[in-house]
Structures are given as C-alpha cells and as structure tokens.
Enzyme design. Structure first.
Site, PDB file in Angstrom:
ATOM      1  N   ASP A  33       0.855  -1.197   0.069  1.00  0.00           N
ATOM      2  CA  ASP A  33       0.132   0.020   0.250  1.00  0.00           C
ATOM      3  C   ASP A  33       0.607   1.277  -0.106  1.00  0.00           C
ATOM      4  O   ASP A  33       0.354   2.493   0.154  1.00  0.00           O
ATOM      5  CB  ASP A  33      -0.985  -0.126   1.185  1.00  0.00           C
ATOM      6  CG  ASP A  33      -0.251  -0.122   2.445  1.00  0.00           C
ATOM      7  OD1 ASP A  33       0.935  -0.587   2.600  1.00  0.00           O
ATOM      8  OD2 ASP A  33      -0.934   0.232   3.590  1.00  0.00           O
TER       9      ASP A  33
ATOM     10  N   GLU B 154      11.785  -3.534  12.760  1.00  0.00           N
ATOM     11  CA  GLU B 154      12.816  -2.916  12.039  1.00  0.00           C
ATOM     12  C   GLU B 154      14.320  -2.998  12.692  1.00  0.00           C
ATOM     13  O   GLU B 154      15.241  -3.533  12.269  1.00  0.00           O
ATOM     14  CB  GLU B 154      12.676  -1.747  11.629  1.00  0.00           C
ATOM     15  CG  GLU B 154      11.424  -1.656  10.795  1.00  0.00           C
ATOM     16  CD  GLU B 154      10.226  -1.442  11.267  1.00  0.00           C
ATOM     17  OE1 GLU B 154      10.214  -1.555  12.553  1.00  0.00           O
ATOM     18  OE2 GLU B 154       9.141  -1.002  10.657  1.00  0.00           O
TER      19      GLU B 154
END
Ligand code: UGA
Ligand code: MN
Length: 267
Positions: free
Chosen positions: A137, A223
């Site tokens: 997206d 992350e």
C-alpha cells in the site's frame, strides 16, 4: 506482424534493464477488497523500475487465484520476474476488524517466508542484488529504486507520512548517520519504518542463517530487531537520497471503501 513488433520492443526494454543489479522486492499481501487495486498499482511501479524480482507472499494457506492471475499477467505482459509464496499468519496474531491497526505486527511470517526462500535459492540469485521490504500500500518514487541499487550493506532513506510525522528521516552529517528525527519510540536503536532501509543480498547471505523477524518483539521494534542481526551500529548505515533530504517513499494507507450497498459473502 504486430506480434513481431511487440516481441522485439519488449525484448529491447528487457535488455536495457538487465545491466542494473536486481532488487528483490518482498511484499506481504492479504485478501481485502482493495487488494487487487493495491497490487495493480504496485505492479506498474515495479515494471517501470526495471530489473525487479518481485517476491509476493500471501498471508494465506494457499495461493489465491487473484494473485496467481496478476503475476501471470505481469510475467506475460511486462516480463516482470516474480516468485509467488504463501504462508498464513497464526490466527492469534491476526489483526481483527475491532483491533487498532497497530496492535499486532503485520507481514512477519510472510517476510520470514521470503527470507527462507532467498536463503534456499542463494546459489541462483544475483548476489550483487539488494533486498527491500515494500508493502503493497505504500507509494514509491522511481528514483527510490536507483538509491536501493547503490546499497553496499545496509542503506537508509526517509519515509514520508509515517509515525505521526510528515517525514521520518535519518539525520546525516558528513555522510554519516548520527541520529534520527523519529518521535515515535525514539529510543529504538534504528527508529525507522520497514520502507526506510535496504540490505545487500551479500550481507544477508553472510548473516542469512539467523536474520529473521520476530512476532514477539515490542511494538515498533521489527525493523530494529532485524537490523541488529545484520550490523553492529548506526555508523554502518549508508544514508541515501541526497543525505536523507529527499522523500522517495511514502507510507500511504488506503481508506476502507464503503460497500454498504453490496451483498458480500466474504469480508
Ligand atoms: C506499518 C509498517 O509500515 C509495516 O511495514 C509493518 O508491517 C506494520 O506497520 C506492522 O504493524 O507490523 P501498516 O500500514 O500499519 O504498516 O501495515 P499494513 O500496510 O496494513 O501491513 C503491512 C504489510 O503486511 C502489507 O503489505 C499488507 O498487505 C501485509 N499484511 C497486512 C498481511 O500480509 N496480513 C495482514 O493481516 C495485514
Ligand atoms: Mn501500510
């Protein structure tokens, strides 16, 4: 005659693009009514970027017809290289419609499945290539791909519209990352979004037997946890995109469409 023309022009396009190192572009994806629209838009970006190997991993216990047909089309019509994988997120980790969107991590099992495939295929991959985790997206500027291809070990760049800020970016001085402007959990070692870094395949293979995402790390730490398995510190990061001044990727999110006039079987 027409066929011949089509063949030679796409062939030529392919030739122009193959001198660039490959980007292994890993996209977790799941069924919802905007899925086909999201993937169509992303597919067109990846075709324009050139020399991409798209690893599309469905959050599902089987390959869907929708994604299979989209990838068939991308291969025949656009000669895009792709690999179609699938693995389901365990039900207890699935974000339900009543959960806030940030409650559970998304794409964890799918990115790990892509890492497994990359390790398994290591012998046949372009080792001068780069791994990038690109959600279905987000919005990607074509220039981003040139920056990703310059990665030697781990590169970083700004991400627009994320973490409650217009842009989250690494702070750079004399070519080195000395900090980050992130306001969300700024004490994370690498306070960046998934879209804000790329990893060379060579580095991944050196550390590849270990580097994985973990669904149990605290919120927002995916992350950091992944990068901690690859490098020792911030000074190893390679700032891209004009010393992290340029925004080349945006964390856009698609509004849920109102389908109240449809009689839907599957939601
Ligand atoms: C943010 C980060 O930008 C994502 O990289 C991170 O995975 C996510 O948070 C997270 O919560 O872990 P956000 O926009 O909230 O992104 O997440 P989505 O775009 O909804 O999902 C990230 C990716 O996982 C997308 O490619 C999406 O298609 C996929 N996804 C999402 C699944 O495969 N299964 C799901 O149930 C939900
Ligand atoms: Mn998203």
């Amino acid at each position: 005659m027409n066929n011949l023309k089509d063949f030679s022009s796409s062939d030529c396009l392919l030739e122009l693009k193959t001198d660039k190192p490959t980007i292994y572009f890993v996209t977790p994806t799941y069924f919802r009514h905007v899925q086909q629209a999201e993937l169509t838009r992303l597919l067109h970006t990846l075709v324009l970027a050139g020399n991409i190997h798209w690893i599309l991993v469905e959050d599902s216990d089987q390959r869907s017809q929708l994604v299979t047909e989209l990838l068939n089309k991308s291969s025949h019509q656009f000669k895009l290289k792709s690999t179609h994988l699938y693995t389901p997120t365990p039900i207890s980790f699935k974000t339900s419609s009543s959960d806030p969107s940030w409650l559970k991590p998304k794409g964890v099992w799918q990115r790990n499945e892509a890492l497994r495939w990359l390790r398994e295929q290591a012998y046949s991959l372009d080792l001068s290539g780069t791994l990038y985790f690109g959600d279905d997206d987000n919005t990607y500027d074509l220039e981003l791909f040139d920056e990703i291809r310059r990665t030697r070990r781990v590169s970083v760049f700004p991400v627009g519209l994320v973490g409650g800020q217009l842009v989250e970016r690494p702070l750079v001085d004399k070519g080195k990352v000395w900090g980050f402007n992130a306001k969300f959990k700024p004490n994370r070692k690498y306070p960046i979004d998934m879209a804000g870094f790329a990893v060379s395949l060579k580095l991944l293979h050196e550390k590849g037997h270990k580097a994985r995402f973990d669904p149990l790390v605290p919120r927002g730490h995916q992350e950091t946890h992944f990068l901690e398995q690859l490098i020792r510190g911030r000074d190893e990061l390679e700032p891209m995109a004009d010393s992290c001044r340029k925004i080349l990727v945006w964390h856009t999110r698609t509004q849920l469409p109102k389908l109240n006039r449809e009689n839907l079987q599957r939601t």
